[in-house]
Design a protein around this motif. Structure first.
Motif, PDB file in Angstrom:
ATOM      1  N   ALA A 120       7.754  -9.570   8.917  1.00 45.93           N
ATOM      2  CA  ALA A 120       7.745  -8.356   7.860  1.00 45.93           C
ATOM      3  C   ALA A 120       8.047  -8.549   6.459  1.00 45.93           C
ATOM      4  O   ALA A 120       7.327  -7.927   5.760  1.00 45.93           O
ATOM      5  N   SER A 121       8.940  -9.604   6.196  1.00 41.35           N
ATOM      6  CA  SER A 121       9.013  -9.695   4.736  1.00 41.35           C
ATOM      7  C   SER A 121       7.606 -10.376   4.216  1.00 41.35           C
ATOM      8  O   SER A 121       7.225  -9.784   3.087  1.00 41.35           O
ATOM      9  N   VAL A 122       7.215 -11.186   4.664  1.00 40.71           N
ATOM     10  CA  VAL A 122       5.917 -11.789   4.187  1.00 40.71           C
ATOM     11  C   VAL A 122       4.742 -10.782   4.065  1.00 40.71           C
ATOM     12  O   VAL A 122       4.043 -10.381   3.187  1.00 40.71           O
ATOM     13  N   SER A 123       4.870  -9.740   5.181  1.00 38.89           N
ATOM     14  CA  SER A 123       3.821  -8.691   5.363  1.00 38.89           C
ATOM     15  C   SER A 123       4.137  -7.845   4.048  1.00 38.89           C
ATOM     16  O   SER A 123       3.085  -7.085   3.599  1.00 38.89           O
ATOM     17  N   SER A 124       5.222  -7.579   3.960  1.00 35.87           N
ATOM     18  CA  SER A 124       5.737  -6.359   2.828  1.00 35.87           C
ATOM     19  C   SER A 124       5.179  -7.094   1.511  1.00 35.87           C
ATOM     20  O   SER A 124       4.793  -6.336   0.569  1.00 35.87           O
ATOM     21  N   LEU A 125       5.245  -8.227   1.265  1.00 37.27           N
ATOM     22  CA  LEU A 125       4.643  -8.945  -0.096  1.00 37.27           C
ATOM     23  C   LEU A 125       3.337  -8.792  -0.034  1.00 37.27           C
ATOM     24  O   LEU A 125       2.870  -8.403  -1.159  1.00 37.27           O
ATOM     25  N   LEU A 126       2.537  -8.954   0.878  1.00 43.42           N
ATOM     26  CA  LEU A 126       1.017  -8.540   0.907  1.00 43.42           C
ATOM     27  C   LEU A 126       0.858  -7.147   0.557  1.00 43.42           C
ATOM     28  O   LEU A 126       0.116  -6.999  -0.104  1.00 43.42           O
ATOM     29  N   ALA A 127       1.643  -6.292   1.280  1.00 43.76           N
ATOM     30  CA  ALA A 127       1.220  -4.600   0.878  1.00 43.76           C
ATOM     31  C   ALA A 127       1.837  -4.630  -0.585  1.00 43.76           C
ATOM     32  O   ALA A 127       1.026  -3.689  -1.164  1.00 43.76           O
ATOM     33  N   ILE A 128       2.784  -5.187  -1.189  1.00 42.56           N
ATOM     34  CA  ILE A 128       3.123  -4.892  -2.571  1.00 42.56           C
ATOM     35  C   ILE A 128       1.902  -5.371  -3.603  1.00 42.56           C
ATOM     36  O   ILE A 128       1.705  -4.858  -4.404  1.00 42.56           O
ATOM     37  N   THR A 129       1.394  -6.438  -3.023  1.00 40.57           N
ATOM     38  CA  THR A 129       0.341  -7.260  -3.917  1.00 40.57           C
ATOM     39  C   THR A 129      -0.902  -6.121  -3.822  1.00 40.57           C
ATOM     40  O   THR A 129      -1.631  -5.872  -4.853  1.00 40.57           O
ATOM     41  N   VAL A 130      -1.232  -5.558  -2.593  1.00 40.87           N
ATOM     42  CA  VAL A 130      -2.383  -4.512  -2.558  1.00 40.87           C
ATOM     43  C   VAL A 130      -2.131  -3.539  -3.415  1.00 40.87           C
ATOM     44  O   VAL A 130      -2.906  -2.770  -3.863  1.00 40.87           O
ATOM     45  N   ASP A 131      -0.790  -2.898  -3.347  1.00 43.14           N
ATOM     46  CA  ASP A 131      -0.619  -1.817  -4.026  1.00 43.14           C
ATOM     47  C   ASP A 131      -0.670  -2.027  -5.548  1.00 43.14           C
ATOM     48  O   ASP A 131      -1.020  -1.177  -6.508  1.00 43.14           O
ATOM     49  N   ARG A 132      -0.398  -3.065  -6.027  1.00 42.06           N
ATOM     50  CA  ARG A 132      -0.452  -3.464  -7.426  1.00 42.06           C
ATOM     51  C   ARG A 132      -1.873  -3.347  -7.807  1.00 42.06           C
ATOM     52  O   ARG A 132      -2.222  -3.048  -8.854  1.00 42.06           O
ATOM     53  N   TYR A 133      -2.762  -4.057  -6.729  1.00 37.87           N
ATOM     54  CA  TYR A 133      -4.186  -4.034  -7.157  1.00 37.87           C
ATOM     55  C   TYR A 133      -4.782  -2.800  -7.266  1.00 37.87           C
ATOM     56  O   TYR A 133      -5.463  -2.316  -7.997  1.00 37.87           O
ATOM     57  N   LEU A 134      -4.246  -1.789  -6.418  1.00 40.54           N
ATOM     58  CA  LEU A 134      -4.960  -0.457  -6.270  1.00 40.54           C
ATOM     59  C   LEU A 134      -4.349   0.355  -7.408  1.00 40.54           C
ATOM     60  O   LEU A 134      -5.236   1.201  -8.110  1.00 40.54           O
ATOM     61  N   SER A 135      -3.184   0.189  -7.859  1.00 38.75           N
ATOM     62  CA  SER A 135      -2.875   0.732  -9.027  1.00 38.75           C
ATOM     63  C   SER A 135      -3.475   0.516 -10.320  1.00 38.75           C
ATOM     64  O   SER A 135      -3.550   1.356 -11.217  1.00 38.75           O
ATOM     65  N   LEU A 136      -4.219  -0.530 -10.414  1.00 35.16           N
ATOM     66  CA  LEU A 136      -4.808  -0.815 -11.694  1.00 35.16           C
ATOM     67  C   LEU A 136      -6.234  -0.618 -11.330  1.00 35.16           C
ATOM     68  O   LEU A 136      -7.031  -0.223 -12.329  1.00 35.16           O
ATOM     69  N   TYR A 137      -6.887  -1.069 -10.095  1.00 37.11           N
ATOM     70  CA  TYR A 137      -8.173  -0.835  -9.808  1.00 37.11           C
ATOM     71  C   TYR A 137      -8.727   0.708  -9.733  1.00 37.11           C
ATOM     72  O   TYR A 137      -9.617   1.087 -10.214  1.00 37.11           O
ATOM     73  N   ASN A 138      -7.794   1.460  -9.128  1.00 38.19           N
ATOM     74  CA  ASN A 138      -7.954   2.968  -8.738  1.00 38.19           C
ATOM     75  C   ASN A 138      -6.701   3.578  -9.741  1.00 38.19           C
ATOM     76  O   ASN A 138      -6.259   4.290  -9.178  1.00 38.19           O
ATOM     77  N   ALA A 139      -6.840   3.438 -10.930  1.00 37.35           N
ATOM     78  CA  ALA A 139      -5.622   4.122 -11.473  1.00 37.35           C
ATOM     79  C   ALA A 139      -5.644   5.276 -11.790  1.00 37.35           C
ATOM     80  O   ALA A 139      -4.560   6.150 -11.755  1.00 37.35           O
ATOM     81  N   LEU A 140      -6.730   6.057 -11.715  1.00 37.58           N
ATOM     82  CA  LEU A 140      -6.856   7.512 -12.068  1.00 37.58           C
ATOM     83  C   LEU A 140      -6.580   8.282 -10.773  1.00 37.58           C
ATOM     84  O   LEU A 140      -6.143   9.624 -10.893  1.00 37.58           O
ATOM     85  N   THR A 141      -6.726   7.734  -9.433  1.00 32.87           N
ATOM     86  CA  THR A 141      -6.552   8.404  -8.223  1.00 32.87           C
ATOM     87  C   THR A 141      -5.287   7.700  -7.521  1.00 32.87           C
ATOM     88  O   THR A 141      -4.920   7.974  -6.558  1.00 32.87           O
ATOM     89  N   TYR A 142      -4.629   6.754  -8.316  1.00 32.03           N
ATOM     90  CA  TYR A 142      -3.423   6.075  -7.601  1.00 32.03           C
ATOM     91  C   TYR A 142      -2.436   7.161  -7.052  1.00 32.03           C
ATOM     92  O   TYR A 142      -1.911   6.808  -5.931  1.00 32.03           O
ATOM     93  N   TYR A 143      -2.077   7.931  -7.925  1.00 23.88           N
ATOM     94  CA  TYR A 143      -0.812   8.908  -7.477  1.00 23.88           C
ATOM     95  C   TYR A 143      -1.220  10.107  -6.638  1.00 23.88           C
ATOM     96  O   TYR A 143      -0.804  11.332  -6.468  1.00 23.88           O
ATOM     97  N   SER A 144      -2.397  10.058  -5.830  1.00 26.59           N
ATOM     98  CA  SER A 144      -2.701  10.910  -4.962  1.00 26.59           C
ATOM     99  C   SER A 144      -2.064  10.853  -3.424  1.00 26.59           C
ATOM    100  O   SER A 144      -1.569   9.770  -3.272  1.00 26.59           O
TER     101      SER A 144
END
Length: 328
Positions: A120-144
């Motif tokens: 779960a720890s390693v999987s959560s790190l992957l989820a955080i990485t995906v979240d960081r990527y989405l916050s930059l790649y889809n910055a305009l729609t991230y907070y939806s």
């Protein structure tokens, strides 16, 4: 994820370094033994687990205590801290049960608990990485609302898979009755450890790819800002370099902690001295010790919430500036 298996196994496994450094991997005691002398490696794992539990318990308490820390970013950080907290508790319980209540049944439960926690720890790190990527790649729609649903789905999947991996040795995928199938971390079988290691390598490659993409986006944004201002200032260069360096440190720390153990689990032989398993396993636990420093304590909102929690130096209803995951 594979580290989870190893870690717990080392603890649950009643590992002992034979006098004279004999050739034996970490192993569960199959007979009710007389009180065994403390293995210094086991003591270090227990100390590591205690530090991990204390650090991450504070992060979980702060996130639960502070109403302002309810954004998707902090949900992910909370998931990571919870997984690491459980892993730390698992290491402590593993030590206690190994020397106080030696039992194959208890050892298997501890193994499963540790596998699930570290997965779960390693999987959560992957989820955080995906979240960081989405916050930059889809910055305009991230907070939806769609982002919130996506993050909750990711976490549900991560914890569900981790739980399944933890149940495998408990439900019978172990080598207690077939020693020839044991891996370097008994009672996990070679095939089980291979699955965990392969899962880790896949997650590491995905994180590597995403962080490379994040670096490209950061550099492109910095260049676009510079062009809008008609010149490239030193501050833009310094900011970009700092961002890339931070990402490199994050991924480098993760890889340096887990890769040696993951590789050894695949290439190691159960007849090798157990010191090799310990020497690669202990650094893997340090990743859970470093995670709260990287993802929580450096964050300004969490720092301020700590002051509120312990000192009451700020009003509890202070409004906080919303930040993106890339700031964590």
């Amino acid at each position: 994820m594979e580290a989870a298996a190893a870690l717990n196994e080392s603890g649950a496994a009643a590992p002992r370094l034979p006098a004279g450094g004999g050739n034996s991997s970490l192993e569960l005691s199959s007979r009710p033994p007389a009180p065994a002398a403390l293995n210094p490696w086991d003591v270090m794992l227990c100390v590591s687990g205690t530090a991990i539990a204390c650090e991450n318990a504070l992060v979980v308490a702060i996130i639960c205590y502070s109403p302002s820390l309810r954004t998707p970013m902090f949900v992910l950080v909370g998931s990571l801290a919870t997984a690491d907290l459980l892993a730390g508790l698992g290491l402590i319980l593993n030590f206690v049960f190994q020397y106080v209540i030696p039992s194959e049944t208890v050892s298997l439960l501890t193994v499963g608990f540790l596998v699930a926690s570290f997965a779960a720890s390693v999987s959560s790190l992957l989820a955080i990485t995906v979240d960081r990527y989405l916050s930059l790649y889809n910055a305009l729609t991230y907070y939806s609302e769609r982002t919130v649903l996506c993050i909750h789905t990711m976490l549900a999947g991560a914890w569900g898979v981790s739980l399944c991996l933890g149940l495998l040795p408990v439900l019978g995928w172990n080598c207690l009755h077939d020693r020839t199938s044991c891996s370097v971390v008994r009672p996990l079988t070679k095939s089980n450890v291979t699955l965990l290691s392969a899962s880790f390598f896949l997650i590491f490659l995905i994180m590597l790819h995403l962080y490379i993409e994040i670096c490209k986006i950061v550099c492109r944004h910095a260049h676009q800002i510079a062009l809008q201002q008609h010149f490239l200032t030193a501050s833009h260069y310094v900011t970009t370099k700092k961002g890339v360096s931070t990402l490199a440190i994050i991924l480098g720390t993760f890889g340096a902690s887990w890769l040696p153990f993951a590789i050894y689990c695949v290439v190691g032989d159960p007849d090798y001295p157990s010191v090799y398993t310990y020497a690669t396993l202990l650094p893997a636990t340090y990743n859970s010790m470093i995670n709260p420093i990287i993802y929580a304590y450096r964050n300004q909102e969490i720092q301020r919430s700590m002051w509120v929690l312990f000192c009451g130096c700020f009003q509890a209803k202070v409004s906080f500036r919303s930040r993106s995951p890339s700031d964590v």
